[in-house]
Structure formats: structure tokens, C-alpha cells
Design a protein around this motif. Structure first.
Motif, PDB file in Angstrom:
ATOM      1  N   VAL A  23       0.837  -1.203   0.000  1.00  0.00           N
ATOM      2  CA  VAL A  23       0.000   0.000   0.000  1.00  0.00           C
ATOM      3  C   VAL A  23       0.871   1.252   0.000  1.00  0.00           C
ATOM      4  CG1 VAL A  23      -1.675   1.331   1.353  1.00  0.00           C
ATOM      5  CG2 VAL A  23      -2.004  -1.122   1.039  1.00  0.00           C
ATOM      6  N   ASP A  24       1.947   1.245   0.758  1.00  0.00           N
ATOM      7  CA  ASP A  24       2.824   2.400   0.864  1.00  0.00           C
ATOM      8  C   ASP A  24       3.603   2.635  -0.430  1.00  0.00           C
ATOM      9  OD1 ASP A  24       4.209   4.543   2.182  1.00  0.00           O
ATOM     10  OD2 ASP A  24       5.902   3.167   2.472  1.00  0.00           O
ATOM     11  N   GLU A  25       4.300   1.611  -0.911  1.00  0.00           N
ATOM     12  CA  GLU A  25       5.204   1.790  -2.044  1.00  0.00           C
ATOM     13  C   GLU A  25       4.517   1.714  -3.404  1.00  0.00           C
ATOM     14  OE1 GLU A  25       8.340  -1.057  -1.592  1.00  0.00           O
ATOM     15  OE2 GLU A  25       9.039  -0.168   0.300  1.00  0.00           O
ATOM     16  N   VAL A  26       3.614   0.770  -3.575  1.00  0.00           N
ATOM     17  CA  VAL A  26       3.001   0.567  -4.889  1.00  0.00           C
ATOM     18  C   VAL A  26       1.793   1.479  -5.090  1.00  0.00           C
ATOM     19  CG1 VAL A  26       1.856  -1.122  -6.382  1.00  0.00           C
ATOM     20  CG2 VAL A  26       3.836  -1.790  -5.025  1.00  0.00           C
ATOM     21  N   LEU A  27       0.918   1.526  -4.093  1.00  0.00           N
ATOM     22  CA  LEU A  27      -0.290   2.339  -4.224  1.00  0.00           C
ATOM     23  C   LEU A  27      -0.060   3.791  -3.814  1.00  0.00           C
ATOM     24  CD1 LEU A  27      -2.936  -0.160  -2.790  1.00  0.00           C
ATOM     25  CD2 LEU A  27      -2.126   0.087  -5.150  1.00  0.00           C
ATOM     26  N   ALA A  28       1.102   4.090  -3.236  1.00  0.00           N
ATOM     27  CA  ALA A  28       1.455   5.442  -2.787  1.00  0.00           C
ATOM     28  C   ALA A  28       0.371   6.021  -1.881  1.00  0.00           C
ATOM     29  CB  ALA A  28       1.729   6.358  -3.980  1.00  0.00           C
ATOM     30  N   ALA A  29      -0.091   5.204  -0.949  1.00  0.00           N
ATOM     31  CA  ALA A  29      -1.138   5.628  -0.017  1.00  0.00           C
ATOM     32  C   ALA A  29      -0.578   5.655   1.401  1.00  0.00           C
ATOM     33  CB  ALA A  29      -2.330   4.687  -0.096  1.00  0.00           C
ATOM     34  N   ASP A  30      -1.288   6.331   2.264  1.00  0.00           N
ATOM     35  CA  ASP A  30      -0.865   6.408   3.651  1.00  0.00           C
ATOM     36  C   ASP A  30      -1.584   5.343   4.476  1.00  0.00           C
ATOM     37  OD1 ASP A  30      -3.425   7.388   3.717  1.00  0.00           O
ATOM     38  OD2 ASP A  30      -2.876   9.398   4.369  1.00  0.00           O
ATOM     39  N   GLN A  31      -1.603   5.550   5.783  1.00  0.00           N
ATOM     40  CA  GLN A  31      -2.233   4.577   6.677  1.00  0.00           C
ATOM     41  C   GLN A  31      -3.723   4.428   6.402  1.00  0.00           C
ATOM     42  OE1 GLN A  31      -1.426   5.547  10.747  1.00  0.00           O
ATOM     43  NE2 GLN A  31      -0.635   3.516  11.172  1.00  0.00           N
ATOM     44  N   ARG A  32      -4.379   5.504   6.014  1.00  0.00           N
ATOM     45  CA  ARG A  32      -5.817   5.417   5.702  1.00  0.00           C
ATOM     46  C   ARG A  32      -6.066   4.484   4.521  1.00  0.00           C
ATOM     47  NH1 ARG A  32      -7.070  11.628   5.334  1.00  0.00           N
ATOM     48  NH2 ARG A  32      -5.180  11.344   4.161  1.00  0.00           N
ATOM     49  N   GLY A  33      -5.168   4.497   3.542  1.00  0.00           N
ATOM     50  CA  GLY A  33      -5.286   3.584   2.412  1.00  0.00           C
ATOM     51  C   GLY A  33      -5.134   2.138   2.848  1.00  0.00           C
ATOM     52  N   PHE A  34      -4.191   1.917   3.751  1.00  0.00           N
ATOM     53  CA  PHE A  34      -3.991   0.567   4.271  1.00  0.00           C
ATOM     54  C   PHE A  34      -5.229   0.099   5.035  1.00  0.00           C
ATOM     55  CE2 PHE A  34      -2.451  -2.266   7.709  1.00  0.00           C
ATOM     56  CZ  PHE A  34      -2.067  -3.334   6.915  1.00  0.00           C
ATOM     57  N   PHE A  35      -5.777   0.984   5.869  1.00  0.00           N
ATOM     58  CA  PHE A  35      -6.973   0.616   6.631  1.00  0.00           C
ATOM     59  C   PHE A  35      -8.168   0.368   5.702  1.00  0.00           C
ATOM     60  CE2 PHE A  35      -4.940   2.983  10.328  1.00  0.00           C
ATOM     61  CZ  PHE A  35      -4.465   1.809  10.892  1.00  0.00           C
ATOM     62  N   ALA A  36      -8.254   1.101   4.597  1.00  0.00           N
ATOM     63  CA  ALA A  36      -9.329   0.878   3.631  1.00  0.00           C
ATOM     64  C   ALA A  36      -9.211  -0.508   2.996  1.00  0.00           C
ATOM     65  CB  ALA A  36      -9.307   1.958   2.547  1.00  0.00           C
ATOM     66  N   VAL A  37      -7.995  -0.884   2.661  1.00  0.00           N
ATOM     67  CA  VAL A  37      -7.763  -2.194   2.054  1.00  0.00           C
ATOM     68  C   VAL A  37      -8.057  -3.315   3.063  1.00  0.00           C
ATOM     69  CG1 VAL A  37      -5.953  -3.686   1.105  1.00  0.00           C
ATOM     70  CG2 VAL A  37      -6.135  -1.325   0.343  1.00  0.00           C
ATOM     71  N   VAL A  38      -7.591  -3.146   4.291  1.00  0.00           N
ATOM     72  CA  VAL A  38      -7.825  -4.157   5.326  1.00  0.00           C
ATOM     73  C   VAL A  38      -9.311  -4.254   5.659  1.00  0.00           C
ATOM     74  CG1 VAL A  38      -7.385  -4.732   7.745  1.00  0.00           C
ATOM     75  CG2 VAL A  38      -5.510  -4.025   6.275  1.00  0.00           C
ATOM     76  N   ALA A  39      -9.995  -3.112   5.710  1.00  0.00           N
ATOM     77  CA  ALA A  39     -11.440  -3.126   5.983  1.00  0.00           C
ATOM     78  C   ALA A  39     -12.192  -3.843   4.869  1.00  0.00           C
ATOM     79  CB  ALA A  39     -11.953  -1.703   6.149  1.00  0.00           C
ATOM     80  N   ALA A  40     -11.817  -3.601   3.633  1.00  0.00           N
ATOM     81  CA  ALA A  40     -12.471  -4.286   2.511  1.00  0.00           C
ATOM     82  C   ALA A  40     -12.256  -5.795   2.603  1.00  0.00           C
ATOM     83  CB  ALA A  40     -11.929  -3.752   1.187  1.00  0.00           C
ATOM     84  N   LEU A  41     -11.038  -6.185   2.957  1.00  0.00           N
ATOM     85  CA  LEU A  41     -10.747  -7.609   3.135  1.00  0.00           C
ATOM     86  C   LEU A  41     -11.630  -8.189   4.246  1.00  0.00           C
ATOM     87  CD1 LEU A  41      -7.217  -9.124   3.188  1.00  0.00           C
ATOM     88  CD2 LEU A  41      -8.934  -9.940   4.739  1.00  0.00           C
ATOM     89  N   GLY A  42     -11.741  -7.484   5.355  1.00  0.00           N
ATOM     90  CA  GLY A  42     -12.564  -7.956   6.469  1.00  0.00           C
ATOM     91  C   GLY A  42     -14.043  -8.045   6.130  1.00  0.00           C
ATOM     92  N   PHE A  43     -14.554  -7.031   5.439  1.00  0.00           N
ATOM     93  CA  PHE A  43     -15.965  -7.070   5.030  1.00  0.00           C
ATOM     94  C   PHE A  43     -16.208  -8.202   4.039  1.00  0.00           C
ATOM     95  CE2 PHE A  43     -16.111  -2.438   6.266  1.00  0.00           C
ATOM     96  CZ  PHE A  43     -16.953  -2.639   7.359  1.00  0.00           C
ATOM     97  N   GLY A  44     -15.258  -8.423   3.149  1.00  0.00           N
ATOM     98  CA  GLY A  44     -15.376  -9.534   2.211  1.00  0.00           C
ATOM     99  C   GLY A  44     -15.393 -10.873   2.930  1.00  0.00           C
ATOM    100  N   ALA A  45     -14.518 -11.024   3.922  1.00  0.00           N
ATOM    101  CA  ALA A  45     -14.478 -12.279   4.688  1.00  0.00           C
ATOM    102  C   ALA A  45     -15.782 -12.497   5.441  1.00  0.00           C
ATOM    103  CB  ALA A  45     -13.294 -12.261   5.656  1.00  0.00           C
ATOM    104  N   ALA A  46     -16.307 -11.442   6.041  1.00  0.00           N
ATOM    105  CA  ALA A  46     -17.585 -11.560   6.760  1.00  0.00           C
ATOM    106  C   ALA A  46     -18.707 -11.945   5.800  1.00  0.00           C
ATOM    107  CB  ALA A  46     -17.905 -10.254   7.469  1.00  0.00           C
TER     108      ALA A  46
END
Length: 179
Positions: A23-46
Motif C-alpha cells: 500500500v505504501d510503495e506501490v499504491l502510494a497511499a498512507d495509513q488510511r489507504g492501508f486501513f481501507a484495504v484491510v477493511a475491505a478484506l474484512g468485510f469480504g471475509a464476513a
């Protein structure tokens, strides 16, 4: 089934170590970008867990459902590794999460139904041991593997080590589902 679950966790463990770097190097996003990706993964798993739990009575072949869900998981991770935006990665990792949640439920349900009572403890002990070993190995080799991929100087988007580790993890999961 046990080998499929352990192998899938081996491939999926790459995201645990490389996710923030990706998320940091490839997507050039900050912590909010990482949390968005992790949240999407969690919602998908649920959603995957809820979906197969609701549909489990109508699934005649839990082993086939496990295989399809595992392929979805691998495809989601591989496709997510090839994106260049937080929204794209989040969407694909939601697919990854959906497949992982569904595969987890289907794999465990299948083993509970098919394994005799006197063998169930041993089977699940072996399963948990192999899953932990697979996760540990993937977490141990993900960062060195990313460094190795960087040295290969591959063209275009394949030149990033963290992207290649996630792509490799996705391909491993997909092969586990097809196997």
C-alpha cells in the motif's frame, strides 16, 4: 482438504507481511489507504462466511465449494496485486476476503462431516499444525522474496517486489484450489 487449507494459508500469509509495504510503495497511499484495504478484506471475509453459512444447506458438494472459494481467494489476491489504486486493491481484496471466508467455513464443515469421531482430534491437530507452519513460512520468506524479485529487474508493474510476492501468493492459493 488439509493440504489445500494449509497451502492456501501459506499463500495468504504473504499479505500479512507485505500488505503495508504494498500500500505504501506501490499504491502510494498512507495509513488510511492501508486501513481501507484491510477493511475491505474484512468485510469480504464476513460476507463470505455469512454467505456460505446461509447457503450451506443447499450445497451438496462442500469439497467443490471449498475449491471454488479457494480459487476466488487466489484470484482476488493476484488481481489485487496488479492494481495501482487503493480502490482497486480494496475491491479485489474484498473478493479475496470473500473467498477466504467461504473456503474456511467450507473446509472446516467438510472435515467435520467426513472425518470419523475417533479421528477428528488428530485430523484437526494436523490441520492446525500445518496451517501454522504454512503461515509461519510465508511470513518468514515474504520480505526476502520481495528483495529477490526486486533484483530480477522485471519489466513494468512486475518490477516491484511486494507486488510480485502478492501475485505469487495469489497464484499459490489458486493452484491449491485447483489441486
Amino acid at each position: 482438504m488439509i493440504l489445500g487449507l494449509a497451502t492456501a494459508l501459506f499463500g495468504g500469509g504473504t499479505i500479512t507481511v507485505i500488505g503495508l509495504q504494498f500500500v505504501d510503495e506501490v499504491l502510494a497511499a498512507d495509513q488510511r489507504g492501508f486501513f481501507a484495504v484491510v477493511a475491505a478484506l474484512g468485510f469480504g471475509a464476513a460476507a463470505g462466511i455469512a454467505g456460505v453459512s446461509l447457503a450451506s444447506d443447499r450445497l451438496a458438494r462442500r469439497d467443490l465449494a471449498f475449491a471454488v472459494a479457494t480459487v476466488f481467494t487466489g484470484f482476488g489476491l493476484a488481481a489485487g496485486s496488479l492494481t495501482s489504486t487503493v480502490a482497486g486493491a480494496a475491491a479485489w481484496l474484498a473478493v479475496f476476503g470473500f473467498g477466504a471466508g467461504a473456503a474456511y467455513v467450507m473446509g472446516f464443515s467438510y472435515l467435520h462431516e467426513e472425518v470419523d469421531d475417533e479421528m477428528r482430534g488428530r485430523v484437526f491437530a494436523a490441520l492446525f499444525t500445518l496451517m501454522r507452519i504454512g503461515l509461519f513460512i510465508s511470513m518468514a520468506i515474504a520480505v526476502p522474496l520481495a528483495g529477490f524479485f526486486r533484483t530480477l529487474d522485471l519489466p513494468g508493474i512486475l518490477g516491484d517486489g511486494s507486488r510480485m510476492v502478492l501475485l505469487t501468493g495469489g497464484l499459490i492459493i489458486t493452484l491449491a484450489g485447483l489441486g
